[in-house]
Motif scaffolding. Structure first.
Motif, PDB file in Angstrom:
ATOM      1  N   ILE A   1      -3.242  12.682 -11.649  1.00 18.89           N
ATOM      2  CA  ILE A   1      -2.548  12.089 -12.786  1.00 18.89           C
ATOM      3  C   ILE A   1      -1.458  13.070 -13.188  1.00 18.89           C
ATOM      4  CG2 ILE A   1      -2.736  11.252 -15.145  1.00 18.89           C
ATOM      5  CD1 ILE A   1      -5.661  10.596 -14.602  1.00 18.89           C
ATOM      6  N   LEU A   2      -0.193  12.687 -12.993  1.00 18.17           N
ATOM      7  CA  LEU A   2       0.923  13.573 -13.294  1.00 18.17           C
ATOM      8  C   LEU A   2       1.217  13.643 -14.790  1.00 18.17           C
ATOM      9  CD1 LEU A   2       3.331  12.547 -10.398  1.00 18.17           C
ATOM     10  CD2 LEU A   2       1.881  14.583 -10.525  1.00 18.17           C
TER      11      LEU A   2
ATOM     12  N   ALA B   1       4.028  21.431 -13.816  1.00 19.42           N
ATOM     13  CA  ALA B   1       4.481  20.635 -14.958  1.00 19.42           C
ATOM     14  C   ALA B   1       3.720  19.323 -15.049  1.00 19.42           C
ATOM     15  CB  ALA B   1       5.977  20.357 -14.836  1.00 19.42           C
ATOM     16  N   ARG B   2       3.549  18.861 -16.274  1.00 19.71           N
ATOM     17  CA  ARG B   2       2.926  17.566 -16.531  1.00 19.71           C
ATOM     18  C   ARG B   2       3.870  16.729 -17.391  1.00 19.71           C
ATOM     19  NH1 ARG B   2       0.754  19.023 -12.959  1.00 19.71           N
ATOM     20  NH2 ARG B   2      -1.442  19.431 -12.540  1.00 19.71           N
ATOM     21  N   ILE B   3       3.859  15.442 -17.183  1.00 17.96           N
ATOM     22  CA  ILE B   3       4.693  14.539 -17.965  1.00 17.96           C
ATOM     23  C   ILE B   3       4.021  14.309 -19.312  1.00 17.96           C
ATOM     24  CG2 ILE B   3       5.818  12.284 -18.024  1.00 17.96           C
ATOM     25  CD1 ILE B   3       5.366  12.191 -14.935  1.00 17.96           C
TER      26      ILE B   3
ATOM     27  N   THR C   1      19.229   5.443 -17.585  1.00 18.60           N
ATOM     28  CA  THR C   1      18.499   6.483 -16.866  1.00 18.60           C
ATOM     29  C   THR C   1      17.214   6.791 -17.627  1.00 18.60           C
ATOM     30  OG1 THR C   1      20.463   7.487 -15.875  1.00 18.60           O
ATOM     31  CG2 THR C   1      18.524   8.882 -16.070  1.00 18.60           C
ATOM     32  N   ARG C   2      16.159   6.959 -16.872  1.00 17.80           N
ATOM     33  CA  ARG C   2      14.861   7.321 -17.454  1.00 17.80           C
ATOM     34  C   ARG C   2      14.629   8.810 -17.211  1.00 17.80           C
ATOM     35  NH1 ARG C   2       9.658   6.567 -14.577  1.00 17.80           N
ATOM     36  NH2 ARG C   2       7.986   7.100 -16.025  1.00 17.80           N
ATOM     37  N   PHE C   3      14.360   9.516 -18.306  1.00 21.01           N
ATOM     38  CA  PHE C   3      14.129  10.957 -18.260  1.00 21.01           C
ATOM     39  C   PHE C   3      12.664  11.237 -18.581  1.00 21.01           C
ATOM     40  CE2 PHE C   3      18.531  10.268 -19.333  1.00 21.01           C
ATOM     41  CZ  PHE C   3      19.241  11.259 -18.666  1.00 21.01           C
ATOM     42  N   LEU C   4      12.108  12.247 -17.934  1.00 18.88           N
ATOM     43  CA  LEU C   4      10.738  12.672 -18.208  1.00 18.88           C
ATOM     44  C   LEU C   4      10.745  13.963 -19.008  1.00 18.88           C
ATOM     45  CD1 LEU C   4       9.104  12.152 -14.673  1.00 18.88           C
ATOM     46  CD2 LEU C   4       9.143  10.547 -16.612  1.00 18.88           C
ATOM     47  N   LEU C   5       9.952  14.010 -20.063  1.00 14.33           N
ATOM     48  CA  LEU C   5       9.738  15.250 -20.794  1.00 14.33           C
ATOM     49  C   LEU C   5       8.558  15.947 -20.151  1.00 14.33           C
ATOM     50  CD1 LEU C   5      10.572  17.012 -23.256  1.00 14.33           C
ATOM     51  CD2 LEU C   5       8.661  15.945 -24.461  1.00 14.33           C
ATOM     52  N   LEU C   6       8.748  17.221 -19.789  1.00 13.92           N
ATOM     53  CA  LEU C   6       7.752  17.964 -19.030  1.00 13.92           C
ATOM     54  C   LEU C   6       7.268  19.175 -19.804  1.00 13.92           C
ATOM     55  CD1 LEU C   6       9.769  17.966 -15.684  1.00 13.92           C
ATOM     56  CD2 LEU C   6       7.970  16.355 -16.344  1.00 13.92           C
TER      57      LEU C   6
END
Length: 302
Positions: free
Chosen positions: A290-291, A95-97, A195-200
């Motif tokens: 680099i994520l 997965a990548r952000i 809260t911080r959420f990441l979209l993947l």
């Protein structure tokens, strides 16, 4: 029923809203949870189908088995700090952000309609939500506190079981979805709870979500040698290229004493300068990745 601008197919009737190109987003939790709220806030202008998962491990596994599936995962909270297991799940995945969403976490006390707070003798919720509402619980010492696996799950449990005298501490979306009456709002002790959420997205699809003109943030992963000043050298290079370090998290590398893996978030004004900084930092590290490169969320959903 939640009155979303983009109702989920499983709630509003799949055939009424589903289209073949509709985005499918895996979430940790059940319908009405904060992960679903974050996903819908991110895609506020379009309909999405949410795919509930029991755990973050299941979320990443389902994404690995279906490259077309997006995911949204919490990564840090202003009170609880970083979700360290999710850093590792991200590292081990494909997965990548591709985006982020910041969401204010506000809890309500909710019960079956027609019951006042004085009729409630038990309150159920996730242990972290109970902890975050400590002052509310202290103000109602007669309430029996029961821990559950999920905030939204507590609301659903009360609704499906028609449990009188029992309240859930959950989000307002969950209370509305499961037909509960909100007895009291904003019962969290600390109002500055985000809260911080990441979209993947799978690495094969990450570029499809890229908007180069908006990218001003990146998440990095690297390992440093166990030598004096190794981290300060990296930070000095980032500063030289006007790269702002917004977060750094270290995790020990299992089986390698006193060596650490670093996760860092940086922001920048010019992507070209960021690329130059990456070129200068890479030789100072090992396992540099680099994520994700994406647009910073500067307007948290309240």
């Amino acid at each position: 029923r939640m009155r979303h601008e983009n109702p989920a197919p499983e709630r509003a009737g799949f055939s009424d809203f589903y289209t073949p190109d509709m985005k499918r987003v895996a979430i940790q939790g059940i319908a009405g949870c904060f992960h679903e709220t974050a996903a819908r806030r991110y895609f506020r202008d379009e309909a999405i189908e949410v795919v509930p998962c029991r755990s973050f491990g299941e979320l990443f596994a389902r994404m690995a088995g279906d490259p077309a599936l997006l995911g949204i995962a919490a990564i840090e909270n202003t009170i609880a700090g970083s979700l360290l297991p999710n850093h590792e799940l991200l590292r081990q995945s494909r997965a990548r952000i591709v985006g982020e969403q910041k969401l204010r976490i506000s809890h309500v006390a909710a019960a079956l309609p027609g019951q006042g707070l004085d009729a409630v003798s038990e309150v159920r919720s996730h242990p972290i939500a109970l902890m975050q509402c400590g002052d509310f619980l202290k103000a109602h010492p007669a309430l029996k506190v029961v821990e559950r696996d999920d905030t939204a799950g507590s609301a659903r449990e009360i609704a499906e079981g028609r449990l009188c005298g029992t309240a859930a501490i959950c989000g307002a979306d969950a209370a509305e979805l499961y037909g509960l009456e909100i007895l009291e709002r904003e019962i969290e002790t600390t109002k500055h709870n985000f809260t911080r959420f990441l979209l993947l997205a799978d690495e094969s699809r990450a570029e499809a979500f890229s908007e180069p003109e908006r990218i001003d943030k990146a998440s990095l992963l690297f390992t440093l040698p166990h030598t004096q000043g190794s981290l300060s050298k990296v930070l000095t290079v980032l500063s030289f290229y006007d790269i702002n370090l917004t977060k750094i998290q270290s995790l020990p590398i299992v089986g390698r004493e006193w060596e650490y893996r670093f996760y860092a978030d940086v922001t920048f004004g010019r992507r070209r300068r960021f690329r130059q900084a990456v070129g200068a930092v890479r030789p100072l590290t090992s396992g540099f990745r680099i994520l994700g490169e994406y647009a910073e969320c500067t307007d948290p959903a309240l």
